[in-house]
Design a protein around this motif. Structure first.
Motif, PDB file in Angstrom:
ATOM      1  N   ASN A 132      57.793  17.323  66.036  1.00 15.27           N
ATOM      2  CA  ASN A 132      56.925  18.483  65.873  1.00 15.27           C
ATOM      3  C   ASN A 132      57.166  19.514  66.967  1.00 15.27           C
ATOM      4  O   ASN A 132      57.687  19.184  68.037  1.00 15.27           O
ATOM      5  CB  ASN A 132      55.451  18.055  65.908  1.00 15.27           C
ATOM      6  CG  ASN A 132      55.042  17.281  64.675  1.00 15.27           C
ATOM      7  OD1 ASN A 132      55.723  17.321  63.648  1.00 15.27           O
ATOM      8  ND2 ASN A 132      53.933  16.561  64.753  1.00 15.27           N
ATOM      9  N   GLU A 185      51.712  25.685  57.101  1.00 12.22           N
ATOM     10  CA  GLU A 185      53.172  25.542  57.194  1.00 12.22           C
ATOM     11  C   GLU A 185      53.537  24.217  57.847  1.00 12.22           C
ATOM     12  O   GLU A 185      52.732  23.595  58.538  1.00 12.22           O
ATOM     13  CB  GLU A 185      53.749  26.700  58.018  1.00 12.22           C
ATOM     14  CG  GLU A 185      53.513  28.061  57.400  1.00 12.22           C
ATOM     15  CD  GLU A 185      53.800  29.206  58.358  1.00 12.22           C
ATOM     16  OE1 GLU A 185      53.691  30.367  57.917  1.00 12.22           O
ATOM     17  OE2 GLU A 185      54.111  28.936  59.544  1.00 12.22           O
ATOM     18  N   CYS A 186      54.774  23.822  57.660  1.00 12.59           N
ATOM     19  CA  CYS A 186      55.253  22.568  58.242  1.00 12.59           C
ATOM     20  C   CYS A 186      55.350  22.706  59.767  1.00 12.59           C
ATOM     21  O   CYS A 186      55.965  23.658  60.266  1.00 12.59           O
ATOM     22  CB  CYS A 186      56.621  22.227  57.654  1.00 12.59           C
ATOM     23  SG  CYS A 186      57.347  20.741  58.358  1.00 12.59           S
ATOM     24  N   THR A 232      47.247  14.330  54.919  1.00 12.62           N
ATOM     25  CA  THR A 232      48.501  14.168  54.172  1.00 12.62           C
ATOM     26  C   THR A 232      48.866  12.697  53.975  1.00 12.62           C
ATOM     27  O   THR A 232      49.833  12.395  53.289  1.00 12.62           O
ATOM     28  CB  THR A 232      49.666  14.875  54.908  1.00 12.62           C
ATOM     29  OG1 THR A 232      49.876  14.235  56.184  1.00 12.62           O
ATOM     30  CG2 THR A 232      49.353  16.346  55.148  1.00 12.62           C
ATOM     31  N   GLN A 242      46.294  17.378  59.181  1.00 14.58           N
ATOM     32  CA  GLN A 242      47.497  16.541  59.211  1.00 14.58           C
ATOM     33  C   GLN A 242      47.218  15.125  58.694  1.00 14.58           C
ATOM     34  O   GLN A 242      47.996  14.567  57.926  1.00 14.58           O
ATOM     35  CB  GLN A 242      48.062  16.489  60.641  1.00 14.58           C
ATOM     36  CG  GLN A 242      48.636  17.807  61.115  1.00 14.58           C
ATOM     37  CD  GLN A 242      49.910  18.165  60.378  1.00 14.58           C
ATOM     38  OE1 GLN A 242      50.957  17.577  60.612  1.00 14.58           O
ATOM     39  NE2 GLN A 242      49.825  19.109  59.447  1.00 14.58           N
TER      40      GLN A 242
END
Length: 377
Positions: A278, A293-294, A49, A46
């Motif tokens: 989230n 995946e998101c 990104t 994470q």
């Protein structure tokens, strides 16, 4: 109007605990330490990104219990974090902690890695209250741990809970006195609420306990305002008190509507006018990240009027209130234009007050803040 500011705040959610307390409905898993390595690998993905070198003015690790992680595990998390983020010279770097996780070795490690603010989940200085709340520490341990902590990281905040079944006003008064006696520069005080889905909810529904009457809870809150104010801890937000200069800068980002990153299960972010949340399930979040995946469960782009109304709700939490001219300039609406009747009704009820420059809750309004802000939706 979109918010032009570049985010300079980040929240990191660490969802591990030794035990889930009966009142807790936060995103966490208890006694599932076998998931920590998977979690750390997912956080590394994470963080990757984010643009390298992104500067932070505030960084907050919450939970769960971030200090439940070992020094080695925290080192891995921090290394991944600092591979992408850079802390500003005056960055406020906060971590939530459980008293019994804080060995001197761990405190020294946190200080060395730049942590300069610790929020400690003390909850009470009374054994019976701590037992009811299912906490794993005892009052006598708090004093030694806080003294060890403050000798190394002076900016220490304590969380305390009032309106607990079996708690008297004098119990609450003595807990506040103990906290003040430790020289703490920041206190957060929360009335116990029973959330659906917690074990306390089931117990209350079964008649195993009742919360104290509203007037006792109100007396506890009002005592906090008077007593802490007289001891130099200013009431700067509905639940928070600080000596001047020790207000939580990270939480001010939320209350003033500025953008922030959010990482980890259940974490929220606010970027480019879009709110994202989230997945709250730790295992669901882990599966999504591992699969590339998101991990976002919900997102909402606020239209200008919704942003302005939300800003009123958050802004009224702050005791300074809302600067009317600044609000109109920033959001493109005046507050009376959005909610003139709500303002008039709550001023007449003694819950709001308006000066030439600001709109703010009265002391009575702080007690009923949730019902006041609903009027502005």
């Amino acid at each position: 109007m979109t918010n032009p500011e570049t985010p300079s705040s980040a929240y990191i959610h660490v969802p591990f605990c030794q035990h889930r307390c009966g009142y807790c409905d936060f995103t966490l898993v208890a006694r599932k330490d076998h998931l920590i390595d998977d979690y750390l690998a997912a956080m590394e993905q994470q963080f990757a990104t984010v643009e390298p070198g992104t500067e932070l003015q505030t960084l907050f690790l919450g939970g769960g219990t971030p200090t439940h992680l070992s020094i080695e595990q925290l080192e891995r998390l921090f290394s991944a974090l600092f591979n992408r983020f850079r802390l500003a010279d005056d960055c406020e770097f906060s971590i939530e902690a459980n008293p019994l996780n804080l060995s001197i070795e761990k405190i020294d490690f946190l200080k060395q890695r730049g942590v300069n603010r610790v929020s400690l989940g003390v909850q009470s200085f009374h054994s019976e209250i701590l037992t009811f709340l299912e906490r794993d520490h005892q009052p006598e341990q708090i004093f030694e741990i806080v003294q060890n902590l403050q000798a190394r990281i002076p900016n220490t905040s304590l969380d305390l809970i009032f309106a607990v079944p079996g708690q008297s006003l004098s119990d609450w008064e003595s807990s506040l006195a103990d906290a003040v006696g430790l020289g703490i520069p920041h206190l957060s005080t929360y009335g116990l609420t029973i959330e659906k889905g917690t074990s306390f909810w089931s117990r209350q529904q079964s008649g195993l306990f009742d919360l104290p009457a509203d007037d006792l809870a109100g007396s506890m809150y009002e005592f906090s305002l008077d007593y802490l104010g007289s001891r130099g801890l200013q009431h700067y937000e509905i639940s928070n008190f600080a000596r001047p200069g020790f207000e939580c800068r990270h939480n001010e980002v939320y209350w003033t509507g500025y953008p922030y990153f959010g990482f980890g299960p259940g974490a929220a972010s606010y970027l480019n006018g879009v709110r994202r949340q989230n997945h709250r399930s730790v295992t669901t979040w882990l599966k999504h990240v591992a699969a590339g995946e998101c991990p976002i469960a919900e997102q909402e782009e606020l239209d200008p009027e919704s942003r302005a109304r939300e800003a009123i709700i958050f802004g009224l939490r702050r005791r300074v209130g809302i600067d009317l001219a600044e609000f109109a300039s920033r959001y493109g609406f005046s507050i009376p234009e959005l909610a003139e009747s709500a303002i008039e009704r709550n001023i007449a009820a003694g819950l709001l007050e308006q000066t030439e420059t600001h709109l703010r809750l009265t002391q009575a309004g702080c007690l009923l803040a949730d019902s006041v802000v609903v009027d502005f939706l």
